[in-house]
Design a protein around this motif. Structure first.
Motif, mmCIF file in Angstrom:
data_model
loop_
_atom_site.group_PDB
_atom_site.id
_atom_site.type_symbol
_atom_site.label_atom_id
_atom_site.label_comp_id
_atom_site.label_asym_id
_atom_site.label_seq_id
_atom_site.Cartn_x
_atom_site.Cartn_y
_atom_site.Cartn_z
ATOM 1 N N GLU A 25 6.154 -6.933 -16.308
ATOM 2 C CA GLU A 25 6.607 -6.091 -17.412
ATOM 3 C C GLU A 25 6.095 -4.668 -17.240
ATOM 4 O OE1 GLU A 25 6.519 -7.548 -21.350
ATOM 5 O OE2 GLU A 25 6.880 -9.616 -20.730
ATOM 6 N N LEU A 26 6.828 -3.936 -16.395
ATOM 7 C CA LEU A 26 6.505 -2.556 -16.072
ATOM 8 C C LEU A 26 7.775 -1.731 -16.105
ATOM 9 C CD1 LEU A 26 4.300 -2.784 -12.839
ATOM 10 C CD2 LEU A 26 3.605 -1.795 -15.007
ATOM 11 N N ASP A 27 7.643 -0.479 -16.438
ATOM 12 C CA ASP A 27 8.741 0.463 -16.287
ATOM 13 C C ASP A 27 8.501 1.157 -14.950
ATOM 14 O OD1 ASP A 27 10.927 2.057 -16.702
ATOM 15 O OD2 ASP A 27 10.052 3.220 -18.342
ATOM 16 N N VAL A 28 9.230 0.741 -13.905
ATOM 17 C CA VAL A 28 9.028 1.267 -12.552
ATOM 18 C C VAL A 28 9.958 2.459 -12.348
ATOM 19 C CG1 VAL A 28 9.112 0.749 -10.085
ATOM 20 C CG2 VAL A 28 8.367 -1.015 -11.695
ATOM 21 N N LEU A 29 9.365 3.608 -12.030
ATOM 22 C CA LEU A 29 10.126 4.843 -11.853
ATOM 23 C C LEU A 29 9.902 5.416 -10.457
ATOM 24 C CD1 LEU A 29 9.110 6.629 -15.192
ATOM 25 C CD2 LEU A 29 11.188 5.290 -14.757
ATOM 26 N N PRO A 30 10.900 6.132 -9.912
ATOM 27 C CA PRO A 30 10.674 6.829 -8.645
ATOM 28 C C PRO A 30 9.882 8.106 -8.898
ATOM 29 C CG PRO A 30 12.902 7.249 -9.421
ATOM 30 C CD PRO A 30 12.270 6.290 -10.406
ATOM 31 N N GLN A 31 9.282 8.638 -7.849
ATOM 32 C CA GLN A 31 8.555 9.902 -8.009
ATOM 33 C C GLN A 31 9.540 11.013 -8.368
ATOM 34 O OE1 GLN A 31 6.740 10.518 -4.158
ATOM 35 N NE2 GLN A 31 8.345 11.888 -3.505
ATOM 36 N N PRO A 32 9.042 12.127 -8.943
ATOM 37 C CA PRO A 32 9.936 13.227 -9.314
ATOM 38 C C PRO A 32 10.744 13.725 -8.112
ATOM 39 C CG PRO A 32 7.749 13.572 -10.242
ATOM 40 C CD PRO A 32 7.654 12.395 -9.318
ATOM 41 N N PRO A 33 12.016 14.059 -8.325
ATOM 42 C CA PRO A 33 12.852 14.537 -7.221
ATOM 43 C C PRO A 33 12.290 15.815 -6.611
ATOM 44 C CG PRO A 33 14.067 14.573 -9.313
ATOM 45 C CD PRO A 33 12.715 14.023 -9.599
ATOM 46 N N GLY A 34 12.474 15.957 -5.312
ATOM 47 C CA GLY A 34 12.036 17.161 -4.605
ATOM 48 C C GLY A 34 10.566 17.184 -4.241
ATOM 49 N N LEU A 35 9.815 16.185 -4.680
ATOM 50 C CA LEU A 35 8.383 16.132 -4.381
ATOM 51 C C LEU A 35 8.187 15.595 -2.970
ATOM 52 C CD1 LEU A 35 5.514 16.479 -5.501
ATOM 53 C CD2 LEU A 35 5.660 14.154 -6.372
ATOM 54 N N ASP A 36 7.415 16.299 -2.163
ATOM 55 C CA ASP A 36 7.168 15.858 -0.792
ATOM 56 C C ASP A 36 5.677 15.997 -0.511
ATOM 57 O OD1 ASP A 36 7.670 14.952 1.781
ATOM 58 O OD2 ASP A 36 8.194 16.946 2.544
ATOM 59 N N ILE A 37 5.007 14.863 -0.372
ATOM 60 C CA ILE A 37 3.567 14.851 -0.096
ATOM 61 C C ILE A 37 3.392 14.726 1.419
ATOM 62 C CG2 ILE A 37 1.355 13.735 -0.576
ATOM 63 C CD1 ILE A 37 2.863 14.707 -3.125
ATOM 64 N N GLU A 38 2.725 15.677 2.019
ATOM 65 C CA GLU A 38 2.523 15.645 3.466
ATOM 66 C C GLU A 38 1.552 14.527 3.842
ATOM 67 O OE1 GLU A 38 1.470 18.667 7.151
ATOM 68 O OE2 GLU A 38 1.373 19.402 5.101
ATOM 69 N N GLU A 39 1.953 13.728 4.818
ATOM 70 C CA GLU A 39 1.144 12.608 5.285
ATOM 71 C C GLU A 39 0.227 13.088 6.407
ATOM 72 O OE1 GLU A 39 3.831 9.445 6.306
ATOM 73 O OE2 GLU A 39 4.564 9.274 4.255
ATOM 74 N N THR A 40 -0.975 13.499 6.038
ATOM 75 C CA THR A 40 -1.923 14.046 7.011
ATOM 76 C C THR A 40 -3.029 13.068 7.372
ATOM 77 O OG1 THR A 40 -3.183 15.040 5.199
ATOM 78 C CG2 THR A 40 -1.506 16.431 6.265
ATOM 79 N N GLY A 41 -2.987 11.861 6.819
ATOM 80 C CA GLY A 41 -4.018 10.867 7.093
ATOM 81 C C GLY A 41 -3.909 10.299 8.498
ATOM 82 N N ALA A 42 -5.018 9.786 8.999
ATOM 83 C CA ALA A 42 -5.055 9.185 10.338
ATOM 84 C C ALA A 42 -4.697 7.704 10.313
ATOM 85 C CB ALA A 42 -6.436 9.380 10.955
ATOM 86 N N THR A 43 -4.614 7.119 9.104
ATOM 87 C CA THR A 43 -4.281 5.699 8.970
ATOM 88 C C THR A 43 -3.212 5.542 7.896
ATOM 89 O OG1 THR A 43 -5.922 5.274 7.245
ATOM 90 C CG2 THR A 43 -6.672 5.043 9.553
ATOM 91 N N TYR A 44 -2.585 4.351 7.878
ATOM 92 C CA TYR A 44 -1.605 4.055 6.830
ATOM 93 C C TYR A 44 -2.271 4.106 5.464
ATOM 94 C CZ TYR A 44 0.879 2.076 10.857
ATOM 95 O OH TYR A 44 1.483 1.890 12.067
ATOM 96 N N LEU A 45 -3.472 3.547 5.362
ATOM 97 C CA LEU A 45 -4.168 3.515 4.078
ATOM 98 C C LEU A 45 -4.495 4.921 3.590
ATOM 99 C CD1 LEU A 45 -4.870 1.356 2.099
ATOM 100 C CD2 LEU A 45 -7.015 0.977 3.292
ATOM 101 N N ALA A 46 -4.919 5.794 4.496
ATOM 102 C CA ALA A 46 -5.222 7.179 4.110
ATOM 103 C C ALA A 46 -3.960 7.872 3.586
ATOM 104 C CB ALA A 46 -5.802 7.945 5.293
ATOM 105 N N ASN A 47 -2.826 7.660 4.243
ATOM 106 C CA ASN A 47 -1.574 8.265 3.777
ATOM 107 C C ASN A 47 -1.131 7.682 2.441
ATOM 108 O OD1 ASN A 47 -1.147 10.123 5.860
ATOM 109 N ND2 ASN A 47 -0.167 8.597 7.160
ATOM 110 N N ALA A 48 -1.292 6.373 2.263
ATOM 111 C CA ALA A 48 -0.925 5.748 0.984
ATOM 112 C C ALA A 48 -1.783 6.327 -0.144
ATOM 113 C CB ALA A 48 -1.083 4.231 1.066
ATOM 114 N N ARG A 49 -3.081 6.490 0.127
ATOM 115 C CA ARG A 49 -3.975 7.084 -0.886
ATOM 116 C C ARG A 49 -3.537 8.496 -1.242
ATOM 117 N NH1 ARG A 49 -8.452 5.976 2.552
ATOM 118 N NH2 ARG A 49 -8.945 3.787 2.338
ATOM 119 N N LEU A 50 -3.256 9.321 -0.217
ATOM 120 C CA LEU A 50 -2.832 10.713 -0.453
ATOM 121 C C LEU A 50 -1.631 10.763 -1.391
ATOM 122 C CD1 LEU A 50 -2.941 12.248 3.159
ATOM 123 C CD2 LEU A 50 -4.215 13.080 1.187
#
Length: 193
Positions: A25-50
């Protein structure tokens, strides 16, 4: 109903994660349009956190992010965290991977996914990872995003692209990460006792 923002601009990923959460029971929404977070992490987990932390701070809601990629054994784990940046388009990424792998008989590979859940202040509160082992086909089988058509999963008897949502949730790396994260998500969002 609590709001959970999926921190991704990839519609396939948002739909897949949303489908995995449809019974909660959640209202699942996509992130705001046009938002782009640069993936600068060295691991998948670091990028997911960012991504989770940035989207949570921007929206003021809980945010769930995923980073995933394909790791080919014969290519020393490449393309790995650079899977989405391996070439400009899915077609070019597939072509490059097949060219680099060539006629190698050693075609083992893994899809690897990491998920991070950040609270509305932008602090990561939970994370999990999942791995799906398979092999790289010599030619695409089916149609799907990314490397899905090249990745054969023995337990499913087909490529990732031909797997239905139920099999992806059960056998896929994102499904495994989501199952590992689910109890923490339910507890943190106070959706279970």
């Amino acid at each position: 109903m609590p709001i959970l923002v999926v921190a991704s601009g990839n519609p396939h990923k948002v739909a897949e994660i949303g489908a995995m959460l449809e019974l909660v029971e959640l209202d699942v929404l996509p992130q705001p349009p046009g938002l782009d977070i640069e993936e600068t992490g060295a691991t998948y987990l670091a990028n997911a956190r960012l991504k989770a932390e940035a989207v949570a701070r921007i929206t003021g809601h809980w945010a769930l992010a995923d980073d995933s990629g394909i790791e080919v054994d014969a290519l020393d784990g490449a393309p790995g965290v650079f899977s989405a940046r391996y070439a400009p388009t899915d077609h070019e990424r597939i072509h490059r991977l097949l060219k680099e792998l060539g006629d190698s008989l050693y075609r083992g590979a893994s899809f690897r996914s990491a998920m991070a859940l950040a609270d509305p202040s932008g602090t990561t509160r939970a994370e999990a990872e999942g791995i799906c082992r398979g092999q790289i086909l010599r030619a695409p089988q089916g149609h799907g995003p990314g490397y899905d058509s090249l990745f054969y999963v023995r337990e499913a008897g087909c490529s990732y692209a031909l797997m239905g949502p139920h099999l992806k949730a059960k056998l896929g790396s994102r499904g495994k990460a989501a199952r590992a994260l689910a109890p923490k998500l339910l507890r943190l969002l106070e959706l279970s006792k």
